[in-house]
Write an enzyme that holds these catalytic residues in place. Structure first.
Site, PDB file in Angstrom:
ATOM      1  N   SER A 240       0.735  -1.228   0.240  1.00 21.74           N
ATOM      2  CA  SER A 240       0.160  -0.063   0.089  1.00 21.74           C
ATOM      3  C   SER A 240       0.911   1.448   0.145  1.00 21.74           C
ATOM      4  CB  SER A 240      -0.908  -0.031   1.239  1.00 21.74           C
ATOM      5  OG  SER A 240      -1.635  -1.037   1.279  1.00 21.74           O
TER       6      SER A 240
ATOM      7  N   ASN B  48      -6.214  -8.994  -7.495  1.00 18.98           N
ATOM      8  CA  ASN B  48      -6.176  -9.576  -6.374  1.00 18.98           C
ATOM      9  C   ASN B  48      -7.381 -10.600  -6.281  1.00 18.98           C
ATOM     10  OD1 ASN B  48      -6.924  -6.628  -6.350  1.00 18.98           O
ATOM     11  ND2 ASN B  48      -7.526  -7.380  -3.938  1.00 18.98           N
TER      12      ASN B  48
ATOM     13  N   GLN C 264       0.215  -8.830  -6.644  1.00 18.37           N
ATOM     14  CA  GLN C 264      -0.203 -10.345  -6.791  1.00 18.37           C
ATOM     15  C   GLN C 264       0.525 -10.989  -7.855  1.00 18.37           C
ATOM     16  OE1 GLN C 264      -2.640 -12.160  -5.085  1.00 18.37           O
ATOM     17  NE2 GLN C 264      -3.184 -10.463  -3.705  1.00 18.37           N
TER      18      GLN C 264
ATOM     19  N   GLY D  72       5.881  -7.809   0.829  1.00 16.62           N
ATOM     20  CA  GLY D  72       6.592  -9.136   1.208  1.00 16.62           C
ATOM     21  C   GLY D  72       5.662 -10.106   1.538  1.00 16.62           C
ATOM     22  N   HIS D  73       4.393  -9.837   2.015  1.00 21.38           N
ATOM     23  CA  HIS D  73       3.717 -10.898   2.815  1.00 21.38           C
ATOM     24  C   HIS D  73       2.872 -11.871   1.974  1.00 21.38           C
ATOM     25  CE1 HIS D  73      -0.383  -9.132   3.025  1.00 21.38           C
ATOM     26  NE2 HIS D  73       0.129  -8.005   2.780  1.00 21.38           N
TER      27      HIS D  73
ATOM     28  N   THR E 150      15.317   4.607  10.289  1.00 21.26           N
ATOM     29  CA  THR E 150      16.217   3.321  10.351  1.00 21.26           C
ATOM     30  C   THR E 150      15.577   2.053   9.738  1.00 21.26           C
ATOM     31  OG1 THR E 150      16.952   4.108  12.221  1.00 21.26           O
ATOM     32  CG2 THR E 150      17.497   1.923  12.183  1.00 21.26           C
TER      33      THR E 150
ATOM     34  N   CYS F  59     -16.463  -7.641   3.216  1.00 22.04           N
ATOM     35  CA  CYS F  59     -17.017  -7.529   4.827  1.00 22.04           C
ATOM     36  C   CYS F  59     -15.966  -6.961   5.777  1.00 22.04           C
ATOM     37  CB  CYS F  59     -17.385  -9.127   5.099  1.00 22.04           C
ATOM     38  SG  CYS F  59     -16.136 -10.084   4.633  1.00 22.04           S
TER      39      CYS F  59
HETATM   40  C1  LIG Z   1      -2.275  -7.113  -0.779  1.00 17.57           C
HETATM   41  C2  LIG Z   1      -2.263  -6.054  -2.120  1.00 17.57           C
HETATM   42  C3  LIG Z   1      -1.776  -4.712  -1.769  1.00 17.57           C
HETATM   43  C4  LIG Z   1      -1.382  -4.441  -0.491  1.00 17.57           C
HETATM   44  O1  LIG Z   1      -0.340  -4.704   0.029  1.00 17.57           O
HETATM   45  P1  LIG Z   1       0.076  -4.511   1.559  1.00 17.57           P
HETATM   46  O2  LIG Z   1       1.584  -5.050   1.682  1.00 17.57           O
HETATM   47  O3  LIG Z   1      -0.808  -5.423   2.452  1.00 17.57           O
HETATM   48  O4  LIG Z   1      -0.153  -2.999   1.904  1.00 17.57           O
HETATM   49  C5  LIG Z   1      -1.788  -3.838  -2.899  1.00 17.57           C
HETATM   50  N1  LIG Z   1      -2.236  -4.326  -3.953  1.00 17.57           N
HETATM   51  C6  LIG Z   1      -2.610  -5.680  -4.179  1.00 17.57           C
HETATM   52  C7  LIG Z   1      -3.117  -5.910  -5.619  1.00 17.57           C
HETATM   53  C8  LIG Z   1      -2.717  -6.740  -3.212  1.00 17.57           C
HETATM   54  O5  LIG Z   1      -2.941  -7.750  -3.442  1.00 17.57           O
END
Ligand SMILES: *Cc1c(COP(=O)(O)O)cnc(C)c1O
Length: 396
Positions: A74, A154, A182, A203-204, A240, A327
């Site tokens: 984001s 996504n 994605q 990353g996640h 940092t 939701c």
């Molecule tokens: C998950 C996602 C984001 C946001 O990433 P975060 O690291 O959770 O802020 C932005 N764009 C897409 C297409 C995503 O799937």
């Protein structure tokens, strides 16, 4: 049927992998130095950050100096869009082009800019969830500052014609940003070859931790600083460095982009088996183009049920999935993505997204294909909407 636990929501987030975690641990323990310090402990941290930067760059065909670490996808989107807006407003360019089905990190940013004197064109998508590059071409004006189009959606997983869009932007001299959160790790990306000016990643979604991301900014684009302070990230994003998270992102992206084709060859047939199996149920439809989609994504609308109830019942059966209703925001508005491809509200409400990865087994797939029809039948048997449908009555 023995109950299983199946995590099929990798588009929402992924588990930190063992290799990623192992690579991070030393930077919590013995190598805890500040990357700006000049003694060895600090220099080691600095080295680790730069190695991770190289890994991120290599993974997407960029130069390490074009990679800036951020706190998430984001943030990367916000920086690219608001930064470009700032940069170009000075040149009298206050028009932005995006699409109607972007992630909210993009849409809410462009909406913010609309309140601050920018004009935004929202390109529609086809019923297959694809953008027509010609629409972008037609929307570009003299005062267009930026085109921002997501690489892969996504929710419905559709992969956009990024090369064509980038080529059009290049030809017209307009900057092009893509939210590739994605896509990274699932699609082969080469930003230089593809002519991409800016790219966001997170990353996640690729087995690193939550709270780390990166923005690629092509050399020569001088985005304004995002965070003022120290000299970190070449002075553009002070603070940092989160060394363990950055190291983890480096490991994660290296692994995620290593054997994309081989991985996809494993996932795609399993994904297709799931699609075909679930579509055997009457009154179902696949959302998004079948072929131009992420290999692990399926999004199916199941008429006569509520997505939320379906998810809860899947959860009771050990399956983590996601639905088409927003939701999370506390509202019951159906997803803007599903509406953008022309679904009626009530159909969008009964949608389910599964996002699987190569660790899914054939047995898992069989289990899902046993559970879903049972749950759907149960929910439909209790649904007044379904009852009306079966009587041939119109429902709204
Ligand atoms: C998950 C996602 C984001 C946001 O990433 P975060 O690291 O959770 O802020 C932005 N764009 C897409 C297409 C995503 O799937």
């Amino acid at each position: 049927m023995e109950k299983r636990f199946i995590y099929a929501d990798n588009a929402a987030t992924t588990a930190v992998s063992e290799e990623v975690l192992e690579s991070m641990l030393p930077y919590f323990r013995e190598d805890y130095g500040n990357a700006s310090s000049i003694y060895k402990l600090g220099r080691d941290a600095q080295k680790a950050v730069e190695t991770a930067r190289e890994k991120v760059a290599n993974a997407i065909g960029a130069d390490p100096r074009e990679i800036f670490f951020t706190s998430c996808g984001s943030e990367s989107d916000n920086w690219a869009i608001k930064g470009t807006a700032d940069l170009m407003a000075g040149k009298g360019k206050k028009h932005i082009i995006t699409s109607v089905f972007e992630h909210h990190a993009v849409l809410h940013t462009t909406e913010y800019l609309e309140k601050h004197g920018f004009e935004v064109t929202y390109i529609p998508v086809s019923d297959k969830g694809l953008i027509d590059p010609q629409d972008i071409k037609n929307a570009i004006r003299e005062d267009t500052a930026l085109v921002t189009i997501m690489y892969a959606n996504n929710e419905i997983g559709t992969i956009q014609p990024i090369d064509e869009i980038a080529a059009i932007c290049r030809e017209k001299g307009v900057l092009f940003h893509t939210d590739a959160v994605q896509a990274v790790g699932h699609v082969n990306i080469d930003v230089h070859k593809q002519g991409i000016d800016m790219l966001s990643l997170s990353g996640h979604k690729i087995h690193a931790q939550k709270g780390i991301g990166a923005l690629y900014v092509r050399k020569g684009i001088n985005l304004p600083n995002l965070i003022h302070g120290g000299g970190q990230e070449r002075g553009k994003r002070a603070g940092t460095e989160n060394v363990p998270a950055i190291v983890g992102l480096g490991t994660a992206i290296e692994i995620a982009t290593r054997d994309i084709d081989a991985k996809n060859a494993v996932i795609t047939p399993l994904r297709n088996k799931l699609i075909d199996g679930i579509l055997k149920l009457p009154y179902t439809r696949l959302n998004g183009d079948r072929d131009k989609r992420l290999p692990g994504n399926l999004n199916i609308s199941i008429e006569g049920i509520e997505g939320e109830s379906l998810l809860l019942m899947l959860d009771m059966n050990g399956i983590c999935a996601s639905s088409g209703s927003a939701c999370t925001s506390g509202s019951l508005d159906p997803s803007h993505v599903l509406l953008s491809i022309g679904l009626k509200h009530e159909v969008a409400h009964g949608s389910m997204r599964l996002s699987i990865e190569e660790n899914i087994t054939d047995e898992d797939v069989d289990y899902i294909l046993e559970v879903v029809p049972k749950v759907v039948e149960r929910l439909r048997s209790m649904s007044p909407v379904w009852e009306k449908m079966m009587k041939g009555e119109k429902y709204e």
